[in-house]
Enzyme design. Sequence first.
Site, mmCIF file in Angstrom:
data_model
loop_
_atom_site.group_PDB
_atom_site.id
_atom_site.type_symbol
_atom_site.label_atom_id
_atom_site.label_comp_id
_atom_site.label_asym_id
_atom_site.label_seq_id
_atom_site.Cartn_x
_atom_site.Cartn_y
_atom_site.Cartn_z
ATOM 1 N N ASP A 45 8.117 -7.592 -10.548
ATOM 2 C CA ASP A 45 9.452 -8.170 -10.344
ATOM 3 C C ASP A 45 9.885 -8.951 -11.591
ATOM 4 O OD1 ASP A 45 10.922 -7.651 -8.074
ATOM 5 O OD2 ASP A 45 9.864 -9.108 -6.818
ATOM 6 N N GLN B 61 8.486 -9.937 -1.127
ATOM 7 C CA GLN B 61 9.932 -9.939 -0.887
ATOM 8 C C GLN B 61 10.428 -11.365 -0.621
ATOM 9 O OE1 GLN B 61 12.022 -7.182 -1.166
ATOM 10 N NE2 GLN B 61 13.681 -8.649 -0.906
ATOM 11 N N LYS C 205 12.889 0.210 -1.054
ATOM 12 C CA LYS C 205 11.906 0.212 -2.144
ATOM 13 C C LYS C 205 10.758 1.170 -1.818
ATOM 14 C CE LYS C 205 13.142 -4.450 -3.556
ATOM 15 N NZ LYS C 205 12.876 -5.890 -3.523
#
Length: 291
Positions: A121, A98, A54
Amino acid sequence: MSAVIISGKELATEKRTFIKEQVTKLRQFDAVQPTLAVVLVGDDPASHSYVKAKKKACEEAGINCLLEHYPSTLTQEELLSRIDYFNRNEEIHGILVQLPLPKHIHENSIIEAISPEKDVDGFHPINIGKMMINQDSFIPCTPYGILEMIRSLNVSITGKHVIVVGRSNIVGKPVGQLFLKEDATITYCHSKTKNLSDITRQADILIVAVGRANLISSSYVKEGAIVIDVGVNRLESGKLCGDVQFDSVKEKASYITPVPGGVGPMTITMLLQNTLQSAQKKASQNKTNIL
Ligand code: NDP
């Protein structure tokens, strides 16, 4: 018939080029530097490699990626305090924690602490709820990437029977909702579903997000179906494979995604897209404030 392989990698490259152009424009004309804050807690190897990918993708697109890595002893309060800082920092447009987190940290509390305006997200209940009722929101990256892959094929989604195997909050459930919005007919399957192959054989578009290597053989697939394999499984040999038996299913499907090189690169691309979208919103708010 042998299926056309949908290269998520190629589509991702194309989309990232466009995102990079938009990022450059934002910097030049609006003095806004798109910035994503990423928090990694602990030493899970898979999480490390996802975060690394990412960060690299952000940098290539000109998006600033602030990565903070903490040991697994980080407390929930300490993590909440970092999120609070990121929420209040006007220079940060996206926040990503994460997952999975260490067991002593309550994942839902963390997701809910992230400002919905920075939840790139798309996991916050407000964004999920808005998506359900067709309001503007961040769309979870994997489902969004899958939709973009299907759109790239120029096939009509209207009235198609989309069958989703898997009902997680981050992939299965939202991907079904996205296709419902596109006027498809949706069926969800999960671990308690009976006679799975009888159901999946009815799919015009079969989306598999389970996490079990080679679960779906060609007997689960209708001739000519579009098959999207979300699963990422590591075999004992170290090789990655999906949930779908690629070699046999590709002889029956019209389109199929490979693993790796399918859904994965598109997931990261949509994270970049959501971060860009957030920064663009900020730039237009700045303009409104000046006027
Ligand atoms: P979860 O473990 O959260 O969910 C798995 C789902 O599969 C559950 O709904 C479960 O049912 C269902 N399931 C389990 N066994 C069966 C079975 N035998 N038959 C039918 N359904 C079954 O996983 P995620 O959704 O988070 O991820 C799924 C896969 O996708 C994983 O391999 C993950 O690594 C991968 N992934 C890939 C991404 C990418 O970018 N390529 C992004 C995110 C995930 P139940 O609800 O009843 O337990």
